[in-house]
Design an enzyme around this catalytic site. Structure first.
Site, PDB file in Angstrom:
ATOM      1  N   ASN A   4       0.795  -1.106   0.073  1.00  0.00           N
ATOM      2  CA  ASN A   4       0.053  -0.007  -0.063  1.00  0.00           C
ATOM      3  C   ASN A   4       0.881   1.002  -0.160  1.00  0.00           C
ATOM      4  OD1 ASN A   4      -2.740  -1.095   0.575  1.00  0.00           O
ATOM      5  ND2 ASN A   4      -1.646  -2.395   2.097  1.00  0.00           N
ATOM      6  N   GLU A   5       1.204   1.657  -1.269  1.00  0.00           N
ATOM      7  CA  GLU A   5       2.089   2.859  -1.501  1.00  0.00           C
ATOM      8  C   GLU A   5       1.509   4.271  -0.915  1.00  0.00           C
ATOM      9  OE1 GLU A   5       4.927   2.089  -1.546  1.00  0.00           O
ATOM     10  OE2 GLU A   5       5.320   0.626  -3.305  1.00  0.00           O
ATOM     11  N   PRO A   6       2.300   5.243  -1.043  1.00  0.00           N
ATOM     12  CA  PRO A   6       1.855   6.419  -0.651  1.00  0.00           C
ATOM     13  C   PRO A   6       0.535   6.867  -1.552  1.00  0.00           C
ATOM     14  CG  PRO A   6       4.137   6.758  -0.416  1.00  0.00           C
ATOM     15  CD  PRO A   6       3.793   5.328  -0.807  1.00  0.00           C
TER      16      PRO A   6
END
Length: 651
Positions: free
Chosen positions: A183-185
């Site tokens: 879950n990236e920025p």
């Protein structure tokens, strides 16, 4: 010899294990900045034992009820020791996984399960094949399905978790971008299992395993933030100083989708488990005087004064009582007397770290010098983890030591073959093919390289070729600094040959090779890499090896007078308050160091592992050396062109 976990939990570890029980952040004064419960361990081994035992307690409690335990599992370097301890508990203490159901967080896309970089392969190697878990109870996102099947797969994955009763326990790591899972920025708190595009920092951190950034997949399938937040219990692991800044931002910062891990502040049963290095930027660790009364030892005084000088942008000798009082350091002044005396004390302490004689100045008073005057000619052993760390990290100091007449030996601990691209290897082979008549062997090697795909590791002959390319470059660099050939040593420590960087383990041969070179040189001074950010990195492994070898050699006569100096690599520098020796460089010496680095041609332009900084190594280190000199100058010291720094190791 292997670094393994202790077979039983010590009382101190049990105390920390008990502290893993969740408590609400903000209940205690020292944690008033912190919004997520966290526990700090001395090292990742002790921490991993405690976490594994919490998982074991969950499994045992559910087994007694004849109830399945549903675990959410992570990959990467952080949970490896946890899995090792779970395996030990299974084999030696009969912990059964027959009633355990697992759901892994993520998988690269596209990715076949057989690929050595797949998380299917990882989980099998590090856990599943060693325990009695039922194959049908293992769930890992499928990175080998068609793109039009991904959405349905993700919906079904979520449903399988719900059908199993939800996650009893979720194990997490954290990326430098603040991601959990993948879950990236920018990820939403309501996100579910889905296909995502990977952040550049995430791909850079994965590059060593994939033999370069260009081979790292750009997408992955991951559980979402909402999926993770539904777990009954969450533990996040973080090891090493590389994670320190993101841990501070996550634990003390505001909730933001730009740092997805901050969403864990909303979870009512989350604990961050940290080693000392990962926790070093937390306010209560970095600047403890801001949150509680402290015992002012010399090191803490030095740190506080340097911090204050930097914060208000004043040289040390210009700091006033008011400066201290207005910035949370009134207690320091009250216990010390006055800013005047304190400023002079700290200024003199830092002044005495600066020397142009890294091997000691002959026939001089060495009372306040970092190195001894005698013997005037010292035997110096410089350990370089890779074949270029010597000139990159301390090329100016190495030049000084040689010029000043010391008996300097450089020992390259690993071959560095993993950092030579196939293109560079082909270039050398094609020159050889052009020059010599016997082309059979050369053509065979050329064909081996050209036919190899990204998932295959180099065979023994190609690794040997790449190792000798690095050897030639290393020799050329130190010859330029006038080091005699007989003082150049290539150790080729065997641990480095494991194709999986996560599975590198030290053996007896590694230990014996290190002992032999130390005994042969019988040094007065050792210089060694002190970059410890990555617990599975080559610098960290060679450092741990050196410490164990020195402990084994502690009865040797030379050990009584031995000093070990640590240097940093191309990325980071020691904080000034941690520096015990700073060696200034003139403009001419800076240029000479740069030219020595240039001899490592395969690590220039097309360098395989640049990290998150796209500048070349010589550019990074030149800037770092210049910045250190500027920092000393801002504190009120002389204005040098550049400086290299070292920390004295206590062992």
């Amino acid at each position: 010899m292997k670094f393994i976990l202790k077979q039983t939990i010590t009382h101190s570890i049990m105390d920390k294990y008990n502290k893993l029980q969740y408590s609400k952040p903000g209940m205690f004064e020292e944690s008033r900045y912190e919004k997520i419960h966290n526990v700090i361990f001395d090292n990742r081994n002790e921490a991993s034992v405690a976490v594994a035992n919490e998982i074991a307690q969950v499994i045992k409690a559910n087994n007694k009820k004849n109830k399945a335990t549903v675990l959410g599992l992570a990959t990467g370097s952080s949970p490896i020791k946890v899995y090792e301890e779970l395996i030990r508990l299974h084999k030696e203490e009969n912990l059964s996984f027959k009633n355990v159901i697992t759901f892994n967080l993520d998988e690269y896309y596209p990715m076949t399960p057989e690929d050595i970089n797949s998380y299917h392969y990882f989980m099998n190697e590090y856990l599943f094949k060693h325990i009695d878990i039922q194959p049908e109870n293992i769930h890992i996102p499928n990175g080998n399905i068609a793109l039009n099947e991904v959405k349905d797969f993700c919906i079904n994955y979520e449903q399988q978790i719900k059908d199993a009763g939800g996650l009893d326990f979720q194990l997490l790591g954290i990326g430098r971008s603040g991601h959990i899972g993948f879950n990236e920025p920018g990820s939403h708190i309501n996100s579910g299992t889905r296909l995502v595009t990977l952040n550049h920092i995430t791909r850079v951190d994965a590059a060593p395993a994939f033999k370069g950034l260009r081979n790292v997949p750009r997408k992955a399938i991951t559980m979402g933030i909402a999926s993770i937040m539904q777990a009954k219990r969450i533990i996040l692991l973080a090891w090493g100083e590389k994670k320190a800044e993101i841990i501070k931002e996550t634990v003390e910062g505001n909730i933001s989708s730009s740092i997805p891990a901050t969403f864990l502040q909303k979870h009512e049963n989350t604990t961050f488990v940290l080693d000392k290095d990962a926790a070093e930027s937390l306010t209560r660790i970095d600047t403890p005087w801001l949150v509680r009364d402290v015992v002012w030892n010399n090191q803490l005084k030095k740190k506080a004064v340097v911090w204050l000088s930097k914060k208000i942008k004043k040289p040390i000798l210009k700091l006033t009582d008011q400066d201290y009082n207005l910035n949370g350091l009134a207690e320091l002044i009250s216990t010390h007397g006055s800013s005047y005396d304190l400023n002079i004390e700290i200024f003199n302490t830092l002044q005495h770290t600066i020397t142009g004689w890294p091997g000691g100045k002959p026939n001089a008073d060495d009372t306040n010098r970092p190195e001894r005057a005698n013997p005037a000619k010292k035997r110096v052993l410089l350990f370089s983890p890779h074949p270029d760390d010597d000139v990159i990290s301390m090329g100016g100091t190495l030049d000084r030591l040689i010029e000043q007449g010391h008996d300097v030996h450089v020992a390259y601990q690993t071959s560095g073959s993993n950092a030579v691209t196939d293109e560079d290897a082909l270039k050398f082979l094609e020159v050889y093919e052009y020059l010599f008549d016997d082309k059979t062997k050369v053509k065979s090697l050329i064909n081996s390289i050209k036919s190899k795909d990204n998932t295959q590791v180099d065979n023994k002959e190609i690794r040997k070729l790449k190792a000798y390319i690095r050897r030639a470059e290393a020799k050329a660099a130190v010859r330029f600094l006038q080091l005699p050939d007989e003082n150049i040593h290539f150790l080729d420590l065997p641990f480095y040959d494991n194709p999986s960087f996560l599975k590198r383990q030290l053996g007896k041969e590694d230990v014996n090779i290190m002992k032999n070179i130390i005994n042969a040189v019988n040094p007065h001074s050792i210089f060694a890499a002190g970059d410890l950010a990555d617990p599975h990195g080559t610098h960290r492994i060679t450092f741990d090896l050196l410490i164990d070898v020195l402990k084994d050699l502690k009865q040797e006569k030379f050990m009584k007078n031995l000093r070990v100096w640590l240097y940093r690599g191309a990325w980071d520098e020691f904080e000034i308050y941690d520096i015990d020796m700073a060696v200034p460089m003139s403009p001419a010496q800076v240029e000479k160091k740069k030219n020595a680095i240039f001899y490592h041609q395969t690590q220039k332009d097309n360098v395989m592992f640049k990290g998150n900084d796209q500048r070349e190594f010589w550019e990074r280190v030149a800037e770092r050396n210049k910045e250190l000199a500027e920092k000393y100058h801002e504190l009120g010291f002389a204005d040098y062109e550049a400086m290299e720094a070292f920390k004295l190791l206590e062992f």
